[in-house]
Write an enzyme that holds these catalytic residues in place. Sequence first.
Site, PDB file in Angstrom:
ATOM      1  CB  CYS A  83      -0.924   0.016   1.203  1.00  0.00           C
ATOM      2  SG  CYS A  83      -2.132  -1.305   1.190  1.00  0.00           S
ATOM      3  CG  HIS A 335      -6.240   2.786   1.151  1.00  0.00           C
ATOM      4  ND1 HIS A 335      -5.059   3.202   0.576  1.00  0.00           N
ATOM      5  CD2 HIS A 335      -5.920   1.713   1.931  1.00  0.00           C
ATOM      6  CE1 HIS A 335      -4.075   2.407   0.977  1.00  0.00           C
ATOM      7  NE2 HIS A 335      -4.568   1.502   1.789  1.00  0.00           N
TER       8      HIS A 335
END
Length: 386
Positions: A83, A335
Site C-alpha cells: 500500500c 484508499h
Amino acid sequence: MRKAVIIGAGMTPVGEHWKLGLRDLAVEALFNAMEDAGVDKVDSLYVGNMLSGSFVEQENLGALIADWAGLGNIPAVKVEAACASGGAAVQEGVKAVLSGLEDVVAVVGVEKMTDGWPSDATRYLAYAADAEWELFHGASFVALNALVMRYYMKTYGYTEEDLALFSVNAHANGAKNPYAMFKRPIKVDTVLNSPYVADPIKLFDASPVCDGAASVIITTPEKARELGVPKERWVEIAGMGRAIDTINLANREDLLTLRAARIAAEKAYKMAGVGPEDIDFFEIHDAFTIMAALSLEAIGVAKKGEGAKLAKEGQIAIDAGYPIQTMGGLKARGHPVGATGLYQTVEAVLQLRGEAPSQVPDAEVGLTQNIGGTGSNITVNIFRRV
Ligand code: COA
C-alpha cells in the site's frame, strides 16, 4: 546539490469507476498533472501500483500506461511496496531527478479494485502481509489490524469511541473534497453503529475498496524556470525516508510501535532540516483508525500510547494544532491502495499552493506517511512551499 520540485499535480475522483479501466484512470490523472505543469512530454514515468496483476491481470504497467498516454519510447516502470507503492514511486521519481539522469519525471499512482468479487479483494489485500505465514492460517488484512487495535485499547485503556474520532475527522474534511469517495460528515455513533468487519474494526473504522489515480510532475528548480512555471506553483520535496520492518506481526518486537515509520520519519526530518513541530499538516495512513493513532506516535507528533489522546483532545482538526487528513484521508477520500501515496502528495501540493478545499492557513511544510503491509514497508515524505 540538486533540488527537486513538483510543478504539476492531477487526480481522478476516488470511487467505483466501472466505466474506466486501469489505464484510463492512470492516463486521466497523468494528463491532468501534465496540463497543470504545462508540459507535453516527460523524460520518464514511474507508476505506483500494488495489485494490478491480481485485480486486472495486467502487469508491465510502465509500458501499458506510457504507451496509452502516447509518451513515446521513454523509460517507464512500476514501483511496488504494497500500500506504500505510491509514496515509494514518488521517491523513485525524486531520486531520478536528484541524480541528474532525468530532468522532468512523471509519477502516477493507480489502482483498480472494484471490478471483482469482494472476497477476492480481501484475499489480494492480504498479500501485503505475510501471505504464507498469516493469510494461510486464515488471517485477513483487516483481522491483523483488528488484533493490533484490540491490543492498543487494552494496553492504554482506550475505547472504540476514542478511535472513532479519527474517522469523524476524516469524514468532516472529506465532505469538502470533490475528489473524495465519501462526501458526508459522520458522527461517532455512525462509526459505533456500523457493522463489525473484524472485531473491534467496524465498517467506519476501515478505508474502502475503490478505484482511482493521482499524478505529479517532478523537475529541478532550474528546469522549472526554463519551462516558465511560476515559482509560487513549485513545491519542494524537502525530505524523504523509507524503511521496512518484520513482514509478519509474530516477529514484531513491539506490536504497538511502527518502527519503520519512526526510522523513515527520522530520515525525512533530517534531510529536510525540520522536526515534527515545524510541520503544518500531516497526511497519514489511516487505512484503519488504529493505524492513524500509531502513525502519529511513530512520526513524533504524539508520545507512545498518546496518538488517540490527540484525537480526544481535538488536536487533529484543520484549525487545531496537528491537522491530519485534510482532504479526507484514506478513510473518506478513499484508499485505492497503490495510488494512495500519490493522492497524499497531490493533497500536500494543493495545501502548499493554498488551493485545498479545506485549507490549513499559511501552510508552509507538510508531511505524508504511507504504510505498506501491517507496518512493514513505510515511506515518509516532507514537502515545502518554495
Ligand atoms: N466506510 C464507509 N462506508 C463504506 C465503506 C467504508 N470503508 N466501505 C463500503 N462502504 C459502504 C458502501 O458505500 C456501501 O454503501 P451503500 O449501501 O449506501 O451503497 C456499503 O458500505 C456496502 O459496500 P460494499 O462495497 O458492499 O462493502 P463491502 O462489505 O464489500 O466492503 C469492507 C466493506 C470494509 C469489508 C471493505 O471496504 C474493506 O475490506 N476495507 C478494507 C480495505 C483494506 O484492507 N485496504 C488496505 C488497507 S492498507
